[in-house]
Design a protein around this motif. Structure first.
Motif, PDB file in Angstrom:
ATOM      1  N   TYR A 177       0.808  -1.219   0.000  1.00 54.63           N
ATOM      2  CA  TYR A 177       0.000   0.000   0.000  1.00 54.63           C
ATOM      3  C   TYR A 177       0.845   1.275   0.000  1.00 54.63           C
ATOM      4  N   THR A 178       2.021   1.254   0.601  1.00 49.60           N
ATOM      5  CA  THR A 178       2.848   2.469   0.617  1.00 49.60           C
ATOM      6  C   THR A 178       3.738   2.568  -0.616  1.00 49.60           C
ATOM      7  N   ARG A 179       4.400   1.479  -0.990  1.00 48.03           N
ATOM      8  CA  ARG A 179       5.354   1.544  -2.099  1.00 48.03           C
ATOM      9  C   ARG A 179       4.667   1.449  -3.456  1.00 48.03           C
ATOM     10  N   LYS A 180       3.734   0.511  -3.606  1.00 48.87           N
ATOM     11  CA  LYS A 180       3.105   0.313  -4.913  1.00 48.87           C
ATOM     12  C   LYS A 180       1.892   1.205  -5.137  1.00 48.87           C
ATOM     13  N   VAL A 181       1.025   1.313  -4.143  1.00 47.26           N
ATOM     14  CA  VAL A 181      -0.183   2.131  -4.301  1.00 47.26           C
ATOM     15  C   VAL A 181       0.128   3.609  -4.029  1.00 47.26           C
ATOM     16  N   GLY A 182       1.167   3.887  -3.234  1.00 48.04           N
ATOM     17  CA  GLY A 182       1.577   5.270  -2.995  1.00 48.04           C
ATOM     18  C   GLY A 182       0.897   5.929  -1.817  1.00 48.04           C
ATOM     19  N   TRP A 183       0.326   5.150  -0.922  1.00 50.61           N
ATOM     20  CA  TRP A 183      -0.338   5.711   0.242  1.00 50.61           C
ATOM     21  C   TRP A 183       0.655   5.968   1.363  1.00 50.61           C
ATOM     22  N   GLU A 184       0.169   6.611   2.406  1.00 51.38           N
ATOM     23  CA  GLU A 184       1.005   6.918   3.559  1.00 51.38           C
ATOM     24  C   GLU A 184       0.466   6.216   4.798  1.00 51.38           C
ATOM     25  N   ALA A 208      -1.264   5.318  10.968  1.00 48.09           N
ATOM     26  CA  ALA A 208      -0.995   4.835  12.325  1.00 48.09           C
ATOM     27  C   ALA A 208      -0.259   3.503  12.210  1.00 48.09           C
ATOM     28  N   ASP A 209       0.728   3.337  13.068  1.00 44.70           N
ATOM     29  CA  ASP A 209       1.441   2.066  13.173  1.00 44.70           C
ATOM     30  C   ASP A 209       1.859   1.933  14.626  1.00 44.70           C
ATOM     31  N   VAL A 210       0.981   1.336  15.420  1.00 49.71           N
ATOM     32  CA  VAL A 210       1.163   1.272  16.862  1.00 49.71           C
ATOM     33  C   VAL A 210       1.072  -0.188  17.301  1.00 49.71           C
ATOM     34  N   THR A 211       2.080  -0.629  18.027  1.00 48.93           N
ATOM     35  CA  THR A 211       2.050  -1.982  18.579  1.00 48.93           C
ATOM     36  C   THR A 211       1.729  -1.898  20.059  1.00 48.93           C
ATOM     37  N   MET A 212       0.721  -2.632  20.458  1.00 50.68           N
ATOM     38  CA  MET A 212       0.330  -2.707  21.855  1.00 50.68           C
ATOM     39  C   MET A 212       0.974  -3.965  22.426  1.00 50.68           C
ATOM     40  N   GLU A 213       2.150  -3.775  23.000  1.00 52.87           N
ATOM     41  CA  GLU A 213       2.981  -4.892  23.464  1.00 52.87           C
ATOM     42  C   GLU A 213       2.243  -5.835  24.396  1.00 52.87           C
ATOM     43  N   ALA A 214       1.440  -5.306  25.293  1.00 54.92           N
ATOM     44  CA  ALA A 214       0.750  -6.141  26.274  1.00 54.92           C
ATOM     45  C   ALA A 214      -0.143  -7.190  25.608  1.00 54.92           C
ATOM     46  N   TRP A 215      -0.693  -6.842  24.442  1.00 51.09           N
ATOM     47  CA  TRP A 215      -1.593  -7.753  23.749  1.00 51.09           C
ATOM     48  C   TRP A 215      -0.954  -8.366  22.514  1.00 51.09           C
ATOM     49  N   GLY A 216       0.233  -7.894  22.149  1.00 52.92           N
ATOM     50  CA  GLY A 216       0.870  -8.385  20.933  1.00 52.92           C
ATOM     51  C   GLY A 216       0.066  -8.034  19.696  1.00 52.92           C
ATOM     52  N   PHE A 217      -0.524  -6.842  19.711  1.00 56.43           N
ATOM     53  CA  PHE A 217      -1.429  -6.412  18.651  1.00 56.43           C
ATOM     54  C   PHE A 217      -0.871  -5.170  17.972  1.00 56.43           C
ATOM     55  N   ARG A 218      -0.895  -5.151  16.662  1.00 57.82           N
ATOM     56  CA  ARG A 218      -0.409  -4.008  15.882  1.00 57.82           C
ATOM     57  C   ARG A 218      -1.574  -3.353  15.149  1.00 57.82           C
ATOM     58  N   TRP A 219      -1.804  -2.074  15.432  1.00 57.59           N
ATOM     59  CA  TRP A 219      -2.831  -1.263  14.774  1.00 57.59           C
ATOM     60  C   TRP A 219      -2.138  -0.515  13.643  1.00 57.59           C
ATOM     61  N   LEU A 220      -2.445  -0.916  12.392  1.00 52.95           N
ATOM     62  CA  LEU A 220      -1.761  -0.384  11.218  1.00 52.95           C
ATOM     63  C   LEU A 220      -2.788   0.173  10.247  1.00 52.95           C
ATOM     64  N   CYS A 221      -2.684   1.479   9.950  1.00 54.21           N
ATOM     65  CA  CYS A 221      -3.630   2.151   9.058  1.00 54.21           C
ATOM     66  C   CYS A 221      -2.880   2.898   7.964  1.00 54.21           C
ATOM     67  N   VAL A 222      -3.406   2.837   6.748  1.00 57.41           N
ATOM     68  CA  VAL A 222      -2.844   3.558   5.602  1.00 57.41           C
ATOM     69  C   VAL A 222      -3.962   4.320   4.910  1.00 57.41           C
ATOM     70  N   THR A 235     -11.557  -0.299 -13.322  1.00 50.76           N
ATOM     71  CA  THR A 235     -10.566  -1.363 -13.368  1.00 50.76           C
ATOM     72  C   THR A 235     -10.450  -1.949 -11.959  1.00 50.76           C
ATOM     73  N   SER A 236      -9.675  -3.018 -11.807  1.00 55.57           N
ATOM     74  CA  SER A 236      -9.540  -3.614 -10.483  1.00 55.57           C
ATOM     75  C   SER A 236      -8.193  -4.293 -10.319  1.00 55.57           C
ATOM     76  N   PHE A 237      -7.798  -4.429  -9.052  1.00 53.17           N
ATOM     77  CA  PHE A 237      -6.599  -5.168  -8.704  1.00 53.17           C
ATOM     78  C   PHE A 237      -6.806  -5.775  -7.329  1.00 53.17           C
ATOM     79  N   ARG A 238      -5.866  -6.630  -6.925  1.00 49.84           N
ATOM     80  CA  ARG A 238      -5.949  -7.266  -5.614  1.00 49.84           C
ATOM     81  C   ARG A 238      -4.656  -6.995  -4.860  1.00 49.84           C
ATOM     82  N   ASP A 239      -4.765  -6.942  -3.539  1.00 49.44           N
ATOM     83  CA  ASP A 239      -3.563  -6.770  -2.728  1.00 49.44           C
ATOM     84  C   ASP A 239      -2.916  -8.143  -2.503  1.00 49.44           C
ATOM     85  N   PRO A 240      -1.737  -8.198  -1.882  1.00 53.09           N
ATOM     86  CA  PRO A 240      -1.048  -9.486  -1.714  1.00 53.09           C
ATOM     87  C   PRO A 240      -1.844 -10.532  -0.928  1.00 53.09           C
ATOM     88  N   SER A 241      -2.788 -10.102  -0.105  1.00 51.15           N
ATOM     89  CA  SER A 241      -3.602 -11.058   0.653  1.00 51.15           C
ATOM     90  C   SER A 241      -4.790 -11.568  -0.149  1.00 51.15           C
TER      91      SER A 241
END
Length: 145
Positions: free
Chosen positions: A23-30, A33-47, A122-128
């Motif tokens: 999403y950042t390199r190919k689609v060009g987004w920024e 948020a990229d926050v890891t909540m260590e206590a839960w082992g959870f990463r909140w990642l938004c583009v 048109t359409s495309f798919r992400d790696p997932s």
């Protein structure tokens, strides 16, 4: 009436780092948020598209045990890979130019920009496997069905 607005939308992803790169390199987004909540082992990642104040796309990892169980997690992961995890609809002023730009960055499209009754699409798919549709909406003519 109290104002309510959409804050974010979410895609399940198999690998957050791979999705972030796409999403950042190919689609060009920024990154919003990229926050890891260590206590839960959870990463909140938004583009999101640069300069946009609207909703962001949350890149949420497919959940694993203990919630849900292993079989359910595997089924969800398989559905996402098949494109059944949902669709993100994007709009652009120039579908062909956006197609050319994203293609030059390595985005592989399912089809070329095609004229449809509602616009150019048109359409495309992400790696997932998540579906993304890119549309240039054309002026609606109510006399044309």
């Amino acid at each position: 009436m109290t104002r309510i607005r959409i804050a974010n939308a979410q895609f399940w992803v198999h690998d957050q780092d791979e999705a972030l790169d796409f999403y950042t390199r190919k689609v060009g987004w920024e990154v919003r948020a990229d926050v890891t909540m260590e206590a839960w082992g959870f990463r909140w990642l938004c583009v999101a598209p640069p300069g946009e104040d609207g909703p962001a796309l949350v890149l949420m990892p497919v959940p694993e045990q203990p919630m849900p169980d292993a079989a359910s997690s595997a089924r969800l992961s398989d559905l996402v890979a098949k494109g059944a995890g949902g669709t993100l609809f994007l709009e652009t002023d120039d579908c062909k130019a956006a197609y050319d730009e994203l293609s030059s960055r390595g985005v592989e499209f399912n089809d070329p920009p095609t004229v449809q009754p509602y616009g150019i699409d048109t359409s495309f798919r992400d790696p997932s496997g998540n579906n993304i549709r890119l549309t240039q909406v054309l002026e609606f003519d109510p006399g044309r069905h």
